[in-house]
Design an enzyme around this catalytic site. Sequence first.
Site, short mmCIF file in Angstrom:
data_model
loop_
_atom_site.label_atom_id
_atom_site.label_comp_id
_atom_site.label_asym_id
_atom_site.label_seq_id
_atom_site.Cartn_x
_atom_site.Cartn_y
_atom_site.Cartn_z
N LYS A 22 27.38 -4.26 -50.63
CA LYS A 22 27.54 -2.82 -50.36
C LYS A 22 28.65 -2.59 -49.34
O LYS A 22 29.53 -1.76 -49.53
CB LYS A 22 26.24 -2.25 -49.83
CG LYS A 22 26.35 -0.85 -49.21
CD LYS A 22 25.03 -0.29 -48.74
CE LYS A 22 24.66 -0.76 -47.39
NZ LYS A 22 25.28 -0.04 -46.27
N ASN A 23 28.61 -3.37 -48.25
CA ASN A 23 29.52 -3.08 -47.15
C ASN A 23 30.94 -3.56 -47.39
O ASN A 23 31.85 -3.25 -46.62
CB ASN A 23 28.95 -3.61 -45.83
CG ASN A 23 27.70 -2.83 -45.44
OD1 ASN A 23 27.45 -1.75 -45.99
ND2 ASN A 23 26.92 -3.37 -44.53
N ARG A 92 27.88 7.51 -43.45
CA ARG A 92 28.84 7.33 -42.35
C ARG A 92 30.09 6.60 -42.82
O ARG A 92 31.19 6.86 -42.35
CB ARG A 92 28.12 6.56 -41.26
CG ARG A 92 28.94 6.08 -40.14
CD ARG A 92 28.14 5.13 -39.27
NE ARG A 92 29.02 4.34 -38.48
CZ ARG A 92 29.64 4.78 -37.40
NH1 ARG A 92 29.41 6.00 -36.99
NH2 ARG A 92 30.44 3.99 -36.73
N CYS A 116 22.61 8.92 -37.08
CA CYS A 116 21.88 8.44 -38.25
C CYS A 116 20.45 8.26 -37.79
O CYS A 116 20.09 8.61 -36.68
CB CYS A 116 22.49 7.15 -38.78
SG CYS A 116 22.18 5.81 -37.69
N ARG A 121 26.03 7.14 -33.62
CA ARG A 121 26.92 6.03 -34.04
C ARG A 121 28.34 6.55 -33.91
O ARG A 121 28.91 7.10 -34.82
CB ARG A 121 26.56 5.60 -35.47
CG ARG A 121 25.22 4.87 -35.51
CD ARG A 121 24.82 4.44 -36.89
NE ARG A 121 25.71 3.44 -37.43
CZ ARG A 121 25.64 3.05 -38.71
NH1 ARG A 121 24.77 3.64 -39.51
NH2 ARG A 121 26.43 2.15 -39.19
N PRO A 122 28.90 6.37 -32.71
CA PRO A 122 30.21 6.96 -32.39
C PRO A 122 31.34 6.39 -33.25
O PRO A 122 31.17 5.33 -33.86
CB PRO A 122 30.41 6.57 -30.92
CG PRO A 122 29.54 5.39 -30.70
CD PRO A 122 28.37 5.53 -31.65
N LEU A 125 36.20 4.32 -31.32
CA LEU A 125 37.14 3.20 -31.49
C LEU A 125 38.09 3.45 -32.68
O LEU A 125 39.27 3.09 -32.63
CB LEU A 125 36.37 1.89 -31.70
CG LEU A 125 35.46 1.47 -30.54
CD1 LEU A 125 34.66 0.23 -30.90
CD2 LEU A 125 36.27 1.23 -29.27
N ASP A 305 21.66 -6.15 -39.48
CA ASP A 305 21.12 -5.61 -40.73
C ASP A 305 19.95 -6.43 -41.26
O ASP A 305 19.34 -6.05 -42.26
CB ASP A 305 22.21 -5.52 -41.81
CG ASP A 305 23.27 -4.51 -41.43
OD1 ASP A 305 24.33 -4.48 -42.07
OD2 ASP A 305 23.04 -3.76 -40.47
N ARG A 397 19.83 3.21 -51.38
CA ARG A 397 21.20 3.28 -50.84
C ARG A 397 21.83 1.90 -50.82
O ARG A 397 23.02 1.75 -51.02
CB ARG A 397 21.19 3.84 -49.41
CG ARG A 397 20.84 5.28 -49.28
CD ARG A 397 21.08 5.78 -47.89
NE ARG A 397 22.46 5.49 -47.47
CZ ARG A 397 22.94 5.81 -46.26
NH1 ARG A 397 22.17 6.40 -45.37
NH2 ARG A 397 24.19 5.53 -45.94
C1 EPZ Z 1 28.89 -1.59 -40.35
O1 EPZ Z 1 28.66 -0.33 -39.75
C2 EPZ Z 1 27.88 -1.70 -41.49
N1 EPZ Z 1 28.11 -0.61 -42.44
C3 EPZ Z 1 26.46 -1.59 -40.92
O2 EPZ Z 1 25.56 -1.81 -42.00
C4 EPZ Z 1 26.26 -2.71 -39.90
O3 EPZ Z 1 24.98 -2.55 -39.30
C5 EPZ Z 1 27.35 -2.62 -38.81
O4 EPZ Z 1 28.65 -2.66 -39.41
C6 EPZ Z 1 27.25 -3.77 -37.81
O5 EPZ Z 1 27.38 -4.97 -38.48
C7 EPZ Z 1 29.14 -0.72 -43.30
O6 EPZ Z 1 29.88 -1.68 -43.29
C8 EPZ Z 1 29.31 0.41 -44.27
P1 EPZ Z 1 30.18 -1.06 -36.18
P2 EPZ Z 1 29.72 0.24 -38.67
O7 EPZ Z 1 31.32 -0.13 -36.03
O8 EPZ Z 1 31.08 -0.15 -39.05
C9 EPZ Z 1 29.51 0.69 -31.86
C10 EPZ Z 1 23.69 -1.40 -43.34
O9 EPZ Z 1 22.48 -1.44 -43.07
N2 EPZ Z 1 30.70 1.50 -32.14
O10 EPZ Z 1 30.45 -2.51 -36.38
O11 EPZ Z 1 29.42 1.67 -38.47
C11 EPZ Z 1 28.32 1.05 -32.72
O12 EPZ Z 1 27.59 2.12 -32.16
C12 EPZ Z 1 24.66 -0.75 -42.38
O13 EPZ Z 1 24.21 -1.89 -44.38
C13 EPZ Z 1 31.24 2.28 -31.13
O14 EPZ Z 1 30.75 2.31 -30.01
O15 EPZ Z 1 29.25 -0.55 -37.38
C14 EPZ Z 1 27.53 -0.25 -32.72
O16 EPZ Z 1 26.77 -0.33 -31.53
C15 EPZ Z 1 23.97 -0.11 -41.20
N3 EPZ Z 1 32.34 3.04 -31.41
C16 EPZ Z 1 28.62 -1.32 -32.70
O17 EPZ Z 1 29.81 -0.67 -32.22
C17 EPZ Z 1 32.93 3.04 -32.65
O18 EPZ Z 1 33.96 3.73 -32.84
C18 EPZ Z 1 28.92 -1.92 -34.06
O19 EPZ Z 1 29.20 -0.86 -34.94
C19 EPZ Z 1 32.37 2.24 -33.66
C20 EPZ Z 1 31.26 1.48 -33.38
#
Ligand code: EPZ
Length: 421
Positions: A22-23, A92, A116, A121-122, A125, A305, A397
């Site tokens: 999916k991701n 998202r 969510c 979930r900011p 970055l 996950d 999903r």
């Molecule tokens: C991806 O989400 C995955 N989704 C998520 O899978 C997964 O849990 C996550 O990566 C972590 O591995 C997809 O790929 C579609 P991040 P993403 O940016 O990209 C913080 C599932 O169940 N952060 O790596 O949104 C954030 O809050 C889903 O399949 C900031 O602070 O995750 C988190 O604490 C859920 N600022 C950490 O970084 C930002 O601009 C990692 O988030 C972005 C993120």
Amino acid sequence: MDKFIIHGGAKLNGKVKVEGAKNSSLALMPATLLTCGTSVLKNTPKLKDVFTMIGLLETLGVKTAFADHTLTIKIEKLKSQDAPYEYVKKMRASVYVLGPLLAKYGKAKVSMPGGCAWGPRPINLHLEGLKKLGAEIDLEEGYIIAKSKRLIGTEINFEKKSVGATGNLLMAATLARGTTIINNSAMEPEITNLVQFLNKMGAKISGKNTQQLVIEGVDELKPARIDTISDRIEAGTLLVAGAITNGKIELSECNTTHIKSIIQKLEECGCKILVNNDIITLDASDSEIIASDVSTSEYPGFPTDMQAQWIALMSVAKGNSKVTDNIYIDRFNHVPELLRLGASIKMDKNTASISGVKKLKGAKVMSTDLRASASLVLAGLVAKGTTEVLRVYHLDRGYQFIDEKLKNLGANIKRVKGDEY
Ligand code: EPZ
């Protein structure tokens, strides 16, 4: 809203194929916006989130065809660069269109993703990185308004690893003038899959699988074909289903190098695991599941996950364990529902302390998010009596007909359509 009715107690046994990730798909699909022409994404899973992304791309003017897990994406002339709220609020990952639209068309209007199920979930970055590439970013009425002449390559240092921000910046930088260096980039396999696809389109990206990606901007990218990698989280979830039911299951079309951290933990719990290329067999038929602590971290660490699924397994393991989520400190909506099934879990900030119990007892439980729902289904497979998991649209999903897969492995699980109850 559909629900699952599960009668616990069956030991899972049999073979099951792992779908595409999916991701990966949710990044590969928007990447096609960087081109004109027809791209082909093979091994695309038939998931709700994939259909949501298809819907979003089609509002932009993209044409798609999806048959037998091959998704064809045809881009001639976009009719809009606006990603409306009704898509972004559902998923998202819709934010992934920001980088490609900005790079290719110099403008994008994308709704801010809401929170969510488990909290904020900011995307700071993502936005800070795009500004560093020269984009003008404004927020108006809940929308990100991004504009830029040609993006200019630069060095970007992520204060923390972010899969989404790495993906967005990667896509944006492919068409920037000059070279972009992304330091502290995410190294998840899905990012590597995206790098492969972009390079097949003519991008010049080096450093995949490392924490530093170097992107030499080019003037144009061409459509390409890509094989979507297998879904490591679906694989991990199915393996936990085999473990929690003391069953014996074999997964095929699984990229076993992507799930090393999960395999290691399952072996620590007493499961016998055999790996043979893309086939993995888990045998827990004569194992007593022993408690084993987990602390999530970015790839190649134990994935966030899989945290909810692990807590379900530890709920019926022998002994006590602690599960800490360092990526999302509030991703524990499954815990109150597991308590309703008789689990013994205490929360302290982002750590769950679990005392394994002999038996869970079936009950009605509520899905709140994708992986929390998976956790409840896993618990229902072993809970005594009947467990009803409500609102399984969350599961749809990210898992392709998981009820069918589990049923084929011997689980007593039935989907009841929303209008049938
Ligand atoms: C991806 O989400 C995955 N989704 C998520 O899978 C997964 O849990 C996550 O990566 C972590 O591995 C997809 O790929 C579609 P991040 P993403 O940016 O990209 C913080 C599932 O169940 N952060 O790596 O949104 C954030 O809050 C889903 O399949 C900031 O602070 O995750 C988190 O604490 C859920 N600022 C950490 O970084 C930002 O601009 C990692 O988030 C972005 C993120």
